[in-house]
Design an enzyme around this catalytic site. Sequence first.
Site, PDB file in Angstrom:
ATOM      1  N   ARG A 156     -11.777  -9.085   8.714  1.00 47.63           N
ATOM      2  CA  ARG A 156     -11.048 -10.289   8.274  1.00 47.63           C
ATOM      3  C   ARG A 156     -10.638 -11.143   9.477  1.00 47.63           C
ATOM      4  NH1 ARG A 156      -7.646  -6.856   3.755  1.00 47.63           N
ATOM      5  NH2 ARG A 156      -8.981  -7.379   1.971  1.00 47.63           N
ATOM      6  N   ASP A 196      -9.580  -4.916   8.196  1.00 49.86           N
ATOM      7  CA  ASP A 196      -8.691  -5.909   8.803  1.00 49.86           C
ATOM      8  C   ASP A 196      -9.371  -6.593   9.991  1.00 49.86           C
ATOM      9  OD1 ASP A 196      -6.208  -5.038   7.230  1.00 49.86           O
ATOM     10  OD2 ASP A 196      -6.832  -3.200   8.203  1.00 49.86           O
ATOM     11  N   THR A 197     -10.114  -5.802  10.768  1.00 55.31           N
ATOM     12  CA  THR A 197     -10.850  -6.365  11.900  1.00 55.31           C
ATOM     13  C   THR A 197     -11.918  -7.337  11.421  1.00 55.31           C
ATOM     14  OG1 THR A 197     -10.422  -4.431  13.300  1.00 55.31           O
ATOM     15  CG2 THR A 197     -12.339  -5.780  13.856  1.00 55.31           C
ATOM     16  N   HIS A 236      -3.426   0.442   8.502  1.00 54.69           N
ATOM     17  CA  HIS A 236      -4.035  -0.501   7.561  1.00 54.69           C
ATOM     18  C   HIS A 236      -2.950  -0.869   6.553  1.00 54.69           C
ATOM     19  CE1 HIS A 236      -6.787  -2.497   4.897  1.00 54.69           C
ATOM     20  NE2 HIS A 236      -6.649  -1.587   3.944  1.00 54.69           N
ATOM     21  N   ARG A 262       0.837  -1.210   0.000  1.00 53.04           N
ATOM     22  CA  ARG A 262       0.000   0.000   0.000  1.00 53.04           C
ATOM     23  C   ARG A 262       0.864   1.249   0.000  1.00 53.04           C
ATOM     24  NH1 ARG A 262      -2.299  -3.711   3.484  1.00 53.04           N
ATOM     25  NH2 ARG A 262      -4.462  -4.331   3.053  1.00 53.04           N
TER      26      ARG A 262
END
Length: 223
Positions: free
Chosen positions: A149, A146-147, A173, A86
């Site tokens: 996931r 992300d949480t 992130h 990223r």
Amino acid sequence: MSKISIIGAGSIGATTAFALLQKGVATEIILNDINQEKALGEVLDLIHGSSLCKPCKISLGTLEDTANSDIIIITAGLAQKPGETRLDLVDKNYNIFKNFIPTLANLSPNSILLVVSNPVDILAYMTYKLSGFPKNRVIGSGTVLDTARLRSLLGKYFEIDGRNVEGYVLGEHGDSEFVAWSELSIGNIPVKSFSEQFNIEWDKETENVIATDVKNAAYEVIN
């Protein structure tokens, strides 16, 4: 009345517009993209399904058409390619953002700016600086994905509904994100106690594998 504008009609922008339409949270949705032909196709698709949802005006718009938006969701920018992080996108997407963020801020001075483009934490800060808005009106999506996931992976590991997982991925992130294991629970039971209660293997190695899978999920999706 709630006017929501979406800048960027790629996969995330189009899906966001669809979700907003389904939830019925907007009375007007404006979709904008540098590729207006692509955006028009998404708008037509949404219009064709709008009769099944709450009343909402959906249209293709220029930056000027976003004027007086209540919320502006920014998904524009270059996406990751295989092998890229990223952070590799910082310079490219900053150069894109600086061309339209000041305009959006001038057209909708009382709006909330929600940044989704990557690297989201850096771009949210850049949006804050470019817009001149107070910090409470510039929001990055952060580690929400992300949480989600993490909860999904733990749900699969423990063979439970992931919605019963209580916990968060914190930090950036990106590759430096981390799981707050000490605060993680299944319902109101700490994860270690839950694993012992149901005789499920749980140790530092398991934590590391799950955290790595969460962190690398985006790379797997991109590949």
